[in-house]
Structures are given as structure tokens and as C-alpha cells.
Design a protein around this motif. Structure first.
Motif, PDB file in Angstrom:
ATOM      1  N   ARG A  69      -2.465   3.999 -10.451  1.00 60.55           N
ATOM      2  CA  ARG A  69      -1.134   3.441 -10.265  1.00 60.55           C
ATOM      3  C   ARG A  69      -0.068   4.484 -10.579  1.00 60.55           C
ATOM      4  NH1 ARG A  69      -2.272  -2.197 -13.696  1.00 60.55           N
ATOM      5  NH2 ARG A  69      -4.280  -2.654 -12.699  1.00 60.55           N
ATOM      6  N   SER A 127       8.431  -2.052  -0.524  1.00 60.39           N
ATOM      7  CA  SER A 127       7.545  -1.263  -1.374  1.00 60.39           C
ATOM      8  C   SER A 127       7.548   0.200  -0.947  1.00 60.39           C
ATOM      9  CB  SER A 127       6.123  -1.820  -1.295  1.00 60.39           C
ATOM     10  OG  SER A 127       5.521  -1.470  -0.057  1.00 60.39           O
ATOM     11  N   ALA A 128       6.903   1.016  -1.742  1.00 64.01           N
ATOM     12  CA  ALA A 128       6.629   2.396  -1.352  1.00 64.01           C
ATOM     13  C   ALA A 128       5.457   2.401  -0.367  1.00 64.01           C
ATOM     14  CB  ALA A 128       6.289   3.228  -2.581  1.00 64.01           C
ATOM     15  N   TYR A 149       5.489  -3.813 -10.926  1.00 62.72           N
ATOM     16  CA  TYR A 149       5.615  -2.866  -9.813  1.00 62.72           C
ATOM     17  C   TYR A 149       7.099  -2.565  -9.622  1.00 62.72           C
ATOM     18  CZ  TYR A 149       5.094  -0.748  -5.174  1.00 62.72           C
ATOM     19  OH  TYR A 149       5.107   0.120  -4.116  1.00 62.72           O
ATOM     20  N   LEU A 177      -0.174  -6.440  -4.229  1.00 70.35           N
ATOM     21  CA  LEU A 177       1.232  -6.812  -4.084  1.00 70.35           C
ATOM     22  C   LEU A 177       1.384  -8.131  -3.339  1.00 70.35           C
ATOM     23  CD1 LEU A 177       2.977  -3.429  -3.149  1.00 70.35           C
ATOM     24  CD2 LEU A 177       3.067  -4.649  -5.325  1.00 70.35           C
ATOM     25  N   LEU A 220      -1.552   4.229   5.328  1.00 73.02           N
ATOM     26  CA  LEU A 220      -0.655   3.655   4.334  1.00 73.02           C
ATOM     27  C   LEU A 220       0.217   2.577   4.974  1.00 73.02           C
ATOM     28  CD1 LEU A 220       0.480   6.910   2.492  1.00 73.02           C
ATOM     29  CD2 LEU A 220      -1.394   5.359   1.891  1.00 73.02           C
ATOM     30  N   MET A 245      -3.607  -1.490  -3.018  1.00 71.30           N
ATOM     31  CA  MET A 245      -2.333  -1.847  -3.626  1.00 71.30           C
ATOM     32  C   MET A 245      -1.628  -2.928  -2.813  1.00 71.30           C
ATOM     33  SD  MET A 245      -0.241  -1.554  -6.111  1.00 71.30           S
ATOM     34  CE  MET A 245      -0.602  -0.053  -7.032  1.00 71.30           C
ATOM     35  N   MET A 246      -1.732  -2.868  -1.473  1.00 70.26           N
ATOM     36  CA  MET A 246      -1.111  -3.886  -0.632  1.00 70.26           C
ATOM     37  C   MET A 246      -1.683  -5.269  -0.930  1.00 70.26           C
ATOM     38  SD  MET A 246       1.308  -3.195   1.525  1.00 70.26           S
ATOM     39  CE  MET A 246       2.213  -1.867   0.742  1.00 70.26           C
ATOM     40  N   GLU A 253       1.882   2.542   0.403  1.00 73.45           N
ATOM     41  CA  GLU A 253       0.750   2.236  -0.464  1.00 73.45           C
ATOM     42  C   GLU A 253      -0.529   2.090   0.363  1.00 73.45           C
ATOM     43  OE1 GLU A 253       1.067   2.446  -3.511  1.00 73.45           O
ATOM     44  OE2 GLU A 253       3.084   1.846  -4.140  1.00 73.45           O
ATOM     45  N   ASN A 254      -1.669   2.240  -0.340  1.00 75.13           N
ATOM     46  CA  ASN A 254      -2.954   2.050   0.321  1.00 75.13           C
ATOM     47  C   ASN A 254      -3.295   0.557   0.386  1.00 75.13           C
ATOM     48  OD1 ASN A 254      -3.909   1.341  -2.248  1.00 75.13           O
ATOM     49  ND2 ASN A 254      -4.654   3.401  -2.666  1.00 75.13           N
ATOM     50  N   LEU A 261      -4.413  -5.404  -9.278  1.00 78.66           N
ATOM     51  CA  LEU A 261      -3.944  -4.114  -8.780  1.00 78.66           C
ATOM     52  C   LEU A 261      -5.034  -3.058  -8.959  1.00 78.66           C
ATOM     53  CD1 LEU A 261      -0.247  -3.997 -10.079  1.00 78.66           C
ATOM     54  CD2 LEU A 261      -1.107  -4.774  -7.868  1.00 78.66           C
TER      55      LEU A 261
END
Length: 325
Positions: free
Chosen positions: A140, A261-262, A234, A272, A307, A268-269, A264-265, A136
């Protein structure tokens, strides 16, 4: 030529790759016994026997992979440094053999040798010097009651500096790690209720920054093992039940959910996305953890400019969850 090991796996290699040993006895061995010893627990984890051999080559990784068994730290664990003994294994090869005598009629000679000790990791990425072992990104989000884990590897003593900043004066705490190796730093966010940002700096190895937020109502906390052997956490802000069915193995029902998910950039993707190939995935709460299964081999990505949002389908058997110790 004296008996010797002519090839050894590298220190810190992955158990998910080949771990080849080559041993050449001084004379042809009538019977050659190999014992694979866990040096921490001092137990034999694998045995092999060879006959009439002058050259031994074996890959021990299939004996070590089933031993991989890690799980998240309990969320009530205090902030501090914890051993990472379940993320690696120390191995020594013990070889015993009988060699043919020089003169017919003479008794066979008994020999015993041990290899240098090696440490191997239960991860797909081998150790690579001083490093934070995480997939990750370093920036964060964390909830005020969340618990976070940071797996790191240090070659020498290191000081960890935690800085919590917010409306009140900054709070700084330090932790000394005197032994080299892998360690887990646990951050219990509930110990810093006034913090708006928490920074964990591990010497010159690297730093992780957490921006504190309130967890959305109806969110679910997930954890999984990464390719580095770390347990990543997460919070998926949205979970939707899509199906309830009877389990294939037991009569207990299974619940199928879609995790969203929220926004994310890309970094982070990518982190995840490792959840779909993880060897261990858990749904967490303050009292227990529940092992879940990932039902998709791809992550569905919804892009919104720079995003993205990820959808992941999981199956949670409705058995009794494991209570935290």
C-alpha cells in the motif's frame, strides 16, 4: 432428558448471518424467558418469552446487528496495539422457565440455565484462525502524516515487528500481544519522518508494506468499514465538487463530490469497491471526522492497461463534524 442446549452458533460467527440456539427443557415449560446478555458490559441486549414449549429455537442475530458501531481511531493515536472491543461482542444466553408439576396440585418447578459464552463479530466474514482481517492488498501507499489501522486475529501470543527503512539506518520496533483475539495495530506514520518504506509483520500471520509518499494537494482522506469489520483507509488524490443542494431532512446544505482514485491494480480496485456497500464511511482530517453517504451503487472504473481509476460519488452533509477525542 435433562435440560440442555442442543445447538449453538459457532465461535467467531458473523452477526450478519443466522445465530441459532436450540434449547430443549426437561419438561414442557409453562413460561420460558430468554435473556441475551452482553458478557463484556454485563447488560441485557434482548429478551424473549415463550409459552407452553418443549422445544425452543431462536435466531438472536437481529438483536445484535443494531449494536454494530465502530469508527476510526483518532489520527493522533500513537503507534501500538489497541483493543478491538467495538468489532465484536461476547454473548451468553440465560434461560429461566417454569415447568409443569408431575402431580396435579403441586407447585410449578423453577429452572435456570446459561449457555456457554460465544463471541460474534460485527463483520460479514467470520473469524478464521490467525489472519489479517483486511480487504486491501498487502502492498500500500501511505502519506508521511497518515494514520493506518490493521485489524488482525491471533489464536496465541504473537510478536509484531515494525521495520522502517530509508536514507538513515533502519529502525525496528517490536510489540508483544499476549492475549488471543482480535486486535488493532495502529501505525502513526508521522513518528517515522525519515522512512521511505514501513513494514509491519504480525508474527507468521502476515505482513503489510507501506511505501511512503507525499499526499497530493487537494486530496481527501477517507475511511470505511470492510466486510472483515476492519476500518480501511485510502487517500483519494482528486475530489471534485459536483453539486450543492439543500438537505432533504434538514435545512442545512449538502455537498456532493466525486472522488477519483489514483491508478491502482486490480487487487486495490476490489478493496476500494467495498466502500459503496460499507455500513460506515467517513471523511477524515487531523481535527475531526465527518460521516458521509455513498450515492452510487456501482463504482465507475476507467481502465488504462493493467491499471484502473475509480470514481465514487459521495454526499457530505454540512453539519458540524465530530471532533476527535
Amino acid at each position: 432428558m435433562p435440560s440442555r442446549f442442543t445447538k449453538l452458533p459457532a465461535e467467531g460467527a458473523s452477526v450478519f448471518g443466522a445465530l441459532c440456539y436450540i434449547f430443549e427443557p426437561e419438561k414442557t415449560a409453562q413460561t420460558l424467558d430468554v435473556r441475551i446478555i452482553d458478557t463484556v458490559r454485563n447488560v441485557v441486549v434482548g429478551q424473549l418469552r415463550f409459552y407452553n414449549t418443549r422445544h425452543l429455537e431462536c435466531d438472536i442475530s437481529p438483536y445484535l446487528r443494531p449494536l454494530a458501531d465502530c469508527s476510526p481511531l483518532p489520527p493522533i493515536s500513537p503507534t501500538g496495539v489497541y483493543p478491538a472491543t467495538d468489532r465484536e461482542i461476547g454473548i451468553e444466553m440465560k434461560i429461566s422457565y417454569l415447568s409443569q408439576p408431575d402431580t396435579p396440585g403441586q407447585p410449578s418447578m423453577f429452572h435456570e440455565e446459561r449457555s456457554p459464552r460465544r463471541r460474534f463479530v460485527f463483520a460479514r466474514q467470520r473469524l478464521a484462525g490467525n489472519e489479517i482481517r483486511s480487504s486491501l492488498p498487502s502492498q500500500r501507499l501511505a502519506g508521511f502524516t497518515d494514520s493506518e489501522e490493521i485489524l488482525f486475529h491471533n489464536l496465541s501470543p504473537v510478536r509484531i515487528t515494525l521495520t522502517a527503512t530509508g536514507r538513515k539506518p533502519s529502525l525496528v520496533r517490536t510489540f508483544e500481544v499476549r492475549e488471543a483475539g482480535q486486535h488493532i495495530f495502529c501505525l502513526n506514520c508521522s513518528e517515522f519522518p525519515d522512512a521511505e518504506k514501513i513494514t509491519v509483520e504480525i508474527g507468521k500471520t502476515g505482513r503489510i508494506e507501506y511505501t511512503m509518499i507525499r499526499r497530493p494537494r487537494g486530496s481527501v482522506r477517507m475511511a470505511w468499514t470492510s466486510r472483515y469489520g476492519s476500518v480501511e483507509h485510502y487517500t483519494f488524490p482528486m475530489i471534485q465538487e459536483i453539486e450543492r443542494r439543500r438537505g432533504k431532512v434538514s435545512a442545512r446544505p449538502e455537498m456532493r463530490y466525486t472522488l477519483r482514485s489514483a491508478f491502482e491494480n486490480r487487487a486495490m480496485m476490489e478493496g476500494l469497491s467495498e466502500i459503496i456497500s460499507s455500513a460506515g464511511v467517513w471523511m477524515l482530517d487531523k481535527d475531526s471526522l465527518r460521516t458521509v453517504n455513498i450515492l452510487t451503487d456501482t463504482v465507475k472504473i476507467h481502465r488504462h492497461g493493467s491499471l484502473s481509476v475509480a470514481d465514487i460519488v459521495i454526499c457530505a452533509p454540512q453539519n458540524d463534524p465530530t471532533r476527535w477525542n
